[in-house]
Design a protein around this motif. Structure first.
Motif, short mmCIF file in Angstrom:
data_model
loop_
_atom_site.label_atom_id
_atom_site.label_comp_id
_atom_site.label_asym_id
_atom_site.label_seq_id
_atom_site.Cartn_x
_atom_site.Cartn_y
_atom_site.Cartn_z
N GLU A 1 0.69 -1.11 -0.09
CA GLU A 1 -0.20 -0.12 0.47
C GLU A 1 1.18 1.02 -0.01
OE1 GLU A 1 -2.99 0.53 3.39
OE2 GLU A 1 -3.27 -2.39 2.80
N LEU A 2 0.27 2.39 -0.93
CA LEU A 2 1.08 3.58 -0.58
C LEU A 2 0.16 4.28 0.12
CD1 LEU A 2 1.83 3.55 -4.44
CD2 LEU A 2 3.09 3.26 -2.14
N TYR A 3 1.35 5.24 0.83
CA TYR A 3 -0.13 6.01 1.72
C TYR A 3 0.53 7.20 1.97
CZ TYR A 3 -1.05 8.89 6.83
OH TYR A 3 -1.39 9.09 7.38
N ASN A 4 -0.61 8.43 1.42
CA ASN A 4 -0.35 9.59 1.38
C ASN A 4 -0.22 10.40 2.46
OD1 ASN A 4 -0.15 12.61 0.56
ND2 ASN A 4 -1.08 11.99 -1.36
N TYR A 5 0.39 11.28 2.81
CA TYR A 5 0.55 11.39 4.33
C TYR A 5 -0.05 12.92 4.02
CZ TYR A 5 4.32 8.75 5.84
OH TYR A 5 5.35 8.00 6.95
N SER A 6 -0.27 13.17 2.80
CA SER A 6 -1.08 14.70 2.65
C SER A 6 -2.40 14.64 3.15
CB SER A 6 -0.65 16.06 1.79
OG SER A 6 -1.06 14.56 -0.14
N THR A 7 -2.65 13.45 2.21
CA THR A 7 -4.67 13.08 2.57
C THR A 7 -5.27 12.24 3.58
OG1 THR A 7 -4.03 11.23 1.00
CG2 THR A 7 -4.49 13.07 -0.08
N GLY A 8 -3.92 11.77 3.93
CA GLY A 8 -4.19 10.64 5.55
C GLY A 8 -4.74 9.37 4.50
N ILE A 9 -4.80 9.21 3.08
CA ILE A 9 -5.31 8.20 2.17
C ILE A 9 -4.08 6.77 1.87
CG2 ILE A 9 -6.35 7.04 0.60
CD1 ILE A 9 -7.74 10.46 1.03
N SER A 10 -4.35 5.51 2.28
CA SER A 10 -3.87 4.28 1.36
C SER A 10 -4.20 4.09 0.49
CB SER A 10 -3.77 3.31 2.49
OG SER A 10 -3.18 3.90 3.99
N THR A 11 -3.55 3.76 -0.50
CA THR A 11 -3.94 2.90 -2.31
C THR A 11 -3.66 1.91 -2.03
OG1 THR A 11 -2.39 4.32 -3.09
CG2 THR A 11 -4.91 5.36 -3.01
N PRO A 12 -3.95 1.04 -3.25
CA PRO A 12 -2.84 -0.57 -2.87
C PRO A 12 -2.07 0.04 -4.04
CG PRO A 12 -5.84 -0.57 -3.61
CD PRO A 12 -5.58 1.60 -4.04
#
Length: 176
Positions: free
Chosen positions: A8-19
């Motif tokens: 998973e890739l976590y985006n710190y600015s949005t707080g969302i993980s994507t596959p």
């Protein structure tokens, strides 16, 4: 099953993980470290109830994929530590495999030719034996880099005696 190849890739600015992309093999008890190039190295791990991996694979942040060219450690290991050393090198210490707890360690040397931006550096990697540790260690041990360039290794299993790793000096491991 506890053994996953997914990421998973976590985006710190949005707080969302994507596959993210899929690793070459399912793993648990592996290490993942950020390299100076921005890539991530995934080392070892347990790949099944009696399966241990000796593979090393790289996540390329520029392409968003895993490099299909795997490299391999001389012996499989899981539940090991991987700690930074000076000059973008790493110490891979201890762990466990089908033979039991390991007293072996590897010095992972990153060699790079730096180019003018925006070109990325050209890097290659060398694994060399760091010599035997004084004690076998697996799971729960730590390897902490010190300001003097040494690495303090302690804990793991029932081991309470610490030891120091001295990179490229007069014999790699010394007792407490």
């Amino acid at each position: 099953s506890g053994y996953l190849a997914s990421t998973e890739l976590y985006n710190y600015s949005t707080g969302i993980s994507t596959p993210g992309p899929t690793m070459s093999e399912a793993r648990a008890g592996h290490t993942a470290v950020l390299l100076s190039t921005g890539d991530v190295r995934i080392t070892g791990g347990q790949c099944g109830s009696a399966c241990y991996s000796n593979s090393i694979e790289f996540y390329d942040w520029m392409t968003g994929s895993f490099n299909p060219n795997l490299t391999y450690m001389p012996e499989a290991r899981a539940y090991h530590t991987e700690s930074p050393l000076p000059n973008n090198d790493f110490l891979i210490a201890g762990g466990v495999n089908a033979s039991g707890h390991l007293d072996t360690a590897l010095h992972y040397e990153e060699k790079c030719i730096w180019r003018m931006p925006p070109l990325p550096p050209i890097c290659w990697h060398e694994l060399v034996s760091a010599g035997p540790m004084d004690y076998a260690r697996a799971g729960g041990h730590t390897a902490t880099p010190l300001l003097n360039g040494k690495t303090l290794i302690f804990g793991g299993g029932n081991q309470s005696t610490p030891e120091l790793y001295l990179p490229k000096l007069c014999g790699p491991f010394i007792g407490s």
